[in-house]
Structure formats: C-alpha cells, structure tokens
Design an enzyme around this catalytic site. Structure first.
Site, PDB file in Angstrom:
ATOM      1  N   LYS A   1      75.459-119.086-102.371  1.00  0.00           N
ATOM      2  CA  LYS A   1      74.370-119.992-101.972  1.00  0.00           C
ATOM      3  C   LYS A   1      74.602-121.383-102.551  1.00  0.00           C
ATOM      4  O   LYS A   1      74.376-122.392-101.904  1.00  0.00           O
ATOM      5  CB  LYS A   1      73.024-119.453-102.465  1.00  0.00           C
ATOM      6  CG  LYS A   1      72.494-118.323-101.601  1.00  0.00           C
ATOM      7  CD  LYS A   1      71.077-117.983-102.012  1.00  0.00           C
ATOM      8  CE  LYS A   1      70.621-116.679-101.407  1.00  0.00           C
ATOM      9  NZ  LYS A   1      69.996-116.766-100.108  1.00  0.00           N
TER      10      LYS A   1
ATOM     11  N   LYS B   1      78.152-110.900 -93.009  1.00  0.00           N
ATOM     12  CA  LYS B   1      77.338-109.692 -93.130  1.00  0.00           C
ATOM     13  C   LYS B   1      76.115-109.778 -92.211  1.00  0.00           C
ATOM     14  O   LYS B   1      75.543-110.850 -92.073  1.00  0.00           O
ATOM     15  CB  LYS B   1      76.885-109.595 -94.600  1.00  0.00           C
ATOM     16  CG  LYS B   1      76.243-108.302 -94.990  1.00  0.00           C
ATOM     17  CD  LYS B   1      75.679-108.389 -96.397  1.00  0.00           C
ATOM     18  CE  LYS B   1      74.423-109.226 -96.428  1.00  0.00           C
ATOM     19  NZ  LYS B   1      73.641-109.145 -97.666  1.00  0.00           N
TER      20      LYS B   1
ATOM     21  N   LYS C   1      69.180-110.430 -92.787  1.00  0.00           N
ATOM     22  CA  LYS C   1      67.909-110.971 -92.302  1.00  0.00           C
ATOM     23  C   LYS C   1      67.792-112.467 -92.580  1.00  0.00           C
ATOM     24  O   LYS C   1      66.985-113.141 -91.986  1.00  0.00           O
ATOM     25  CB  LYS C   1      66.725-110.207 -92.894  1.00  0.00           C
ATOM     26  CG  LYS C   1      66.797-110.020 -94.380  1.00  0.00           C
ATOM     27  CD  LYS C   1      66.019-108.806 -94.852  1.00  0.00           C
ATOM     28  CE  LYS C   1      66.417-108.481 -96.275  1.00  0.00           C
ATOM     29  NZ  LYS C   1      66.327-107.116 -96.661  1.00  0.00           N
TER      30      LYS C   1
HETATM   31  P1  TYM Z   1      68.667-105.956-100.009  1.00  0.00           P
HETATM   32  O1  TYM Z   1      67.224-105.894 -99.695  1.00  0.00           O
HETATM   33  O2  TYM Z   1      69.405-107.210 -99.741  1.00  0.00           O
HETATM   34  O3  TYM Z   1      69.378-104.786 -99.246  1.00  0.00           O
HETATM   35  C1  TYM Z   1      68.892-103.452 -99.335  1.00  0.00           C
HETATM   36  C2  TYM Z   1      70.058-102.489 -99.182  1.00  0.00           C
HETATM   37  O4  TYM Z   1      70.670-102.646 -97.892  1.00  0.00           O
HETATM   38  C3  TYM Z   1      72.061-102.873 -98.070  1.00  0.00           C
HETATM   39  N1  TYM Z   1      72.522-103.774 -96.992  1.00  0.00           N
HETATM   40  C4  TYM Z   1      73.564-103.527 -96.194  1.00  0.00           C
HETATM   41  N2  TYM Z   1      74.413-102.490 -96.124  1.00  0.00           N
HETATM   42  C5  TYM Z   1      75.375-102.533 -95.173  1.00  0.00           C
HETATM   43  N3  TYM Z   1      75.526-103.570 -94.302  1.00  0.00           N
HETATM   44  C6  TYM Z   1      74.701-104.636 -94.343  1.00  0.00           C
HETATM   45  N4  TYM Z   1      74.854-105.645 -93.493  1.00  0.00           N
HETATM   46  C7  TYM Z   1      73.658-104.648 -95.330  1.00  0.00           C
HETATM   47  N5  TYM Z   1      72.671-105.525 -95.642  1.00  0.00           N
HETATM   48  C8  TYM Z   1      71.991-104.980 -96.675  1.00  0.00           C
HETATM   49  C9  TYM Z   1      72.198-103.497 -99.448  1.00  0.00           C
HETATM   50  O5  TYM Z   1      73.488-103.356 -99.971  1.00  0.00           O
HETATM   51  C10 TYM Z   1      71.150-102.731-100.223  1.00  0.00           C
HETATM   52  O6  TYM Z   1      71.655-101.493-100.662  1.00  0.00           O
HETATM   53  N6  TYM Z   1      68.644-106.502-104.961  1.00  0.00           N
HETATM   54  C11 TYM Z   1      68.568-105.537-103.887  1.00  0.00           C
HETATM   55  C12 TYM Z   1      67.308-104.703-103.962  1.00  0.00           C
HETATM   56  C13 TYM Z   1      67.121-104.041-105.270  1.00  0.00           C
HETATM   57  C14 TYM Z   1      67.770-102.871-105.737  1.00  0.00           C
HETATM   58  C15 TYM Z   1      67.238-102.631-107.040  1.00  0.00           C
HETATM   59  C16 TYM Z   1      68.714-102.015-105.189  1.00  0.00           C
HETATM   60  C17 TYM Z   1      66.266-104.470-106.253  1.00  0.00           C
HETATM   61  N7  TYM Z   1      66.343-103.615-107.291  1.00  0.00           N
HETATM   62  C18 TYM Z   1      67.661-101.552-107.792  1.00  0.00           C
HETATM   63  C19 TYM Z   1      69.135-100.922-105.954  1.00  0.00           C
HETATM   64  C20 TYM Z   1      68.604-100.694-107.231  1.00  0.00           C
HETATM   65  C21 TYM Z   1      68.598-106.287-102.582  1.00  0.00           C
HETATM   66  O7  TYM Z   1      68.314-107.442-102.526  1.00  0.00           O
HETATM   67  O8  TYM Z   1      68.919-105.499-101.511  1.00  0.00           O
END
Ligand code: TYM
Length: 331
Positions: A111, A193, A196
């Site tokens: 970013k 990737k 959203k």
């Molecule tokens: P977030 O909300 O960005 O994504 C949630 C989960 O979806 C997966 N993901 C994907 N996997 C494959 N292809 C894609 N294009 C794709 N986009 C998203 C992410 O790898 C993730 O597993 N910080 C985290 C949320 C979080 C978290 C945690 C996760 C907060 N605390 C503790 C695990 C444990 C996040 O922003 O994910």
C-alpha cells in the site's frame, strides 16, 4: 482435539476468494478440530468504513458463515469486539513487536509503495492484533489463504519471543493453506489477487452477487490468445485461475479437469466453470436468505461470545501476571 482458529475481515461483501481460500475450509475442519471462527470487526476499521455499510457487511458475514455450512453446535462463532481481550492483548503484542518486523509485512508495504496516503497507525500495527487473536486461544492451526500466511508466521515469531522472555505461555501456531485455491486471482487481471478492495468489480465475484452477474463475470474473464486449454500458470494465468476455481469447487484435480475438457474452446470451458460457480453460490444464497429471515444471528453470537470470553480472559490474565502488570487478584 487440536484447536483451530481463523477469521475474516468483512470490509466489504465476502468474495469467492474468501470462500475458496478460507471459509469453505473452515466448514470442513469443524468436524475434526475444536474450531473458533470470528468476524474481525476491529480489523475492518483499520481503513475508514461508513458505519451503516459496515453494520450490514458484518451481519451478512455472519449469515454467510452459517450459509456456507458453519454449525454453531460444532464450532464457536463470535464477533471480535465481544471479547475485549483481543484489543488488550493486541496492545501487549505491539509492545513485543519490532518496527522492523512490521516494516517487512508485504500488505502494508504494498500500500505504501503504491503511494496510498492517509494510511492509519491501526493498519500498520494490525499484524500485532492478529497475533493476539490467534494466541489468546492457543490455536494449533490457522487456516488462511496465502496472503495471510506472513502474518501467521509473524505470530509464530512473537509467540516464541514471548515464551522465551516470560516463560511458556503461548502455543506456537501453524498456518494451514489449502492445496487448491490458496490464491484466487482477479478475473480481469490474473496478476492481481481477487479482492474486495479492488477498484474494478468485474474481476471480483461476491458471494451475494446476482447469479446472472456471476455468470457474466466468469464468461468475460481475461484469458489469452493461445486458444488451447493448458495448465500453464506463467503463459496462461487467466485460464489457470479458472481451473483453480473449478478444481476447488468441484473437489477434482486440475489435471483431471484438463483431461476431461481438453480440446474445448475457451467459451465452452468458461460456461462450465460459470455453471459450477453459480450452482455453489445459489445454494449459499438460498440458505443466506433463510438465515437472515430467521433472526438467529443474535443468539448465535451471544452464545459464541460467552464461550470465547472464557478462554480468552483466562489467557489474558496469565499474560498480565507473566509480564508483571497485574498486581492483585481481581474479584
Ligand atoms: P481477509 O478478510 O483479507 O481474508 C479472509 C481470508 O480469505 C483469504 N483470502 C483469499 N484466499 C484465496 N484467494 C483470495 N483471492 C483471497 N482473498 C482473501 C485470506 O487469506 C484469509 O484467510 N487479517 C485477516 C483476518 C484475520 C485473521 C485473524 C485470520 C484477523 N485475525 C486471525 C486468521 C486468524 C484478513 O484481513 O483476512
């Protein structure tokens, strides 16, 4: 039973990437692990969200967790802010994290390098909060997509550092990425990737997209001019991504699917992939509507919060005692 924890940050509607890379796997794991899954609402506000939109997205995310098959009888489902210990341990973890470590986190670095301005301090320190999310529950495994693996690795380092400084306190967790679908790419730019936060919605399928729109998005996915179905990630990344989506959703290997469809034109192949995606999403959307109408979300979140609080508060107290900030027994 070993423990597992994960979360999604619904800064917008959940995407097919979230589903394939994360949510779908949580559902599978709930039978074999003691699973904790939460909605990371604190992580959402690292970037400004319109309050009314955020509320809707959070509620939709819970409904989608359930619609995808998470069963509150088998797993603990909760909202991050219902367990206050997350924010507090997050702060403590930030005090045990070096700036150099945060500077190496690719999400923030990207970013910054793109020249985005107005980045918040919360966004910078969010890996510390994520570490707290995981360590509070002594999770052995953290199922995530590839982009989150680096944060789980940092969590491991922080857990080990803390254990060395203060004595055995945390379980050191392992990330678990799916064999197929750990990084679903944008349909209109397969070098990025599926996300959203992407400016262009054409490349991103949302779980609640109108099904005709879903079909159109798959049909207009960017491919290449080779004109032949192959599994070549370098030369045909768009096609490879469609295979990856199709393979994940049909639980079939990409190689088997290639054999089955070899010789077909891109249009015909895309039609098959779009039917597969539409069929999966139509089931989810039907259940989603029932869940929203049934008003069960409130009870499920309250029950989940109680279970999660019991574990998290005990761990936080242990941490406070170990680091020396707790000087009396709370009544
Ligand atoms: P977030 O909300 O960005 O994504 C949630 C989960 O979806 C997966 N993901 C994907 N996997 C494959 N292809 C894609 N294009 C794709 N986009 C998203 C992410 O790898 C993730 O597993 N910080 C985290 C949320 C979080 C978290 C945690 C996760 C907060 N605390 C503790 C695990 C444990 C996040 O922003 O994910």
């Amino acid at each position: 039973m070993e423990r597992m924890l994960s979360a999604i940050k619904p800064t917008g509607q959940l995407t097919l990437g979230n589903y394939i890379g994360a949510l779908r796997n949580f559902v599978r794991y709930q039978d074999d692990y003691e699973l904790y899954v939460f909605i990371a609402n604190l992580h959402c506000i690292t970037v400004y969200q319109k309050p009314e939109e955020l509320k809707k997205n959070l509620k939709d995310a819970v409904a989608l967790y359930l619609a995808a098959g998470l069963d509150p009888k088998k797993c603990t489902l909760f909202l991050q802010t219902d367990v206050r210990a997350h924010a507090e341990l997050g702060y403590i973890m930030a005090c045990n994290t070096y700036l150099g470590e945060l500077n190496r986190m690719t999400q923030f670095k990207d970013k910054q390098q793109k020249g985005e301005t107005g980045l918040s301090a919360g966004l910078y320190t969010y890996p510390c909060l994520m570490a707290a999310d995981i360590l509070l529950y002594d999770a052995n495994y953290v199922p995530v997509g590839e982009d989150q693996k680096q944060h789980v690795e940092l969590t491991r380092d922080l857990a080990e550092r803390f254990n060395n400084r203060y004595g055995e306190t945390f379980v050191v967790p392992s990330p678990l990425t799916p064999k197929v679908g750990k990084r679903i790419m944008s349909l209109n730019d397969p070098s990025k990737k599926m996300s959203k936060s992407e400016n262009n919605d054409k490349g991103c399928i949302y779980l609640l997209d109108d099904l005709n729109v879903v079909q159109k998005k798959v049909m207009s996915a960017v491919t290449d001019s080779y004109g032949e179905l192959n599994l070549d990630k370098e030369k045909q990344p768009g096609l490879y991504n469609l295979f990856e989506i199709y393979a994940a959703l049909s639980d079939t290997s990409k190689e088997e699917l290639l054999k089955k469809h070899q010789g077909q034109g891109y249009g015909e192949f895309k039609k098959t992939v779009s039917e597969c995606v539409v069929s999966e999403l139509s089931k989810i959307q039907e259940r989603y509507k029932e869940i929203i109408a049934s008003n069960q979300i409130e009870d499920i979140l309250n029950e989940g919060a109680l279970k999660a609080q019991r574990i998290a508060e005990r761990k936080l107290e242990k941490v406070e005692r170990k680091i020396g900030i707790n000087i009396h027994k709370r009544r």
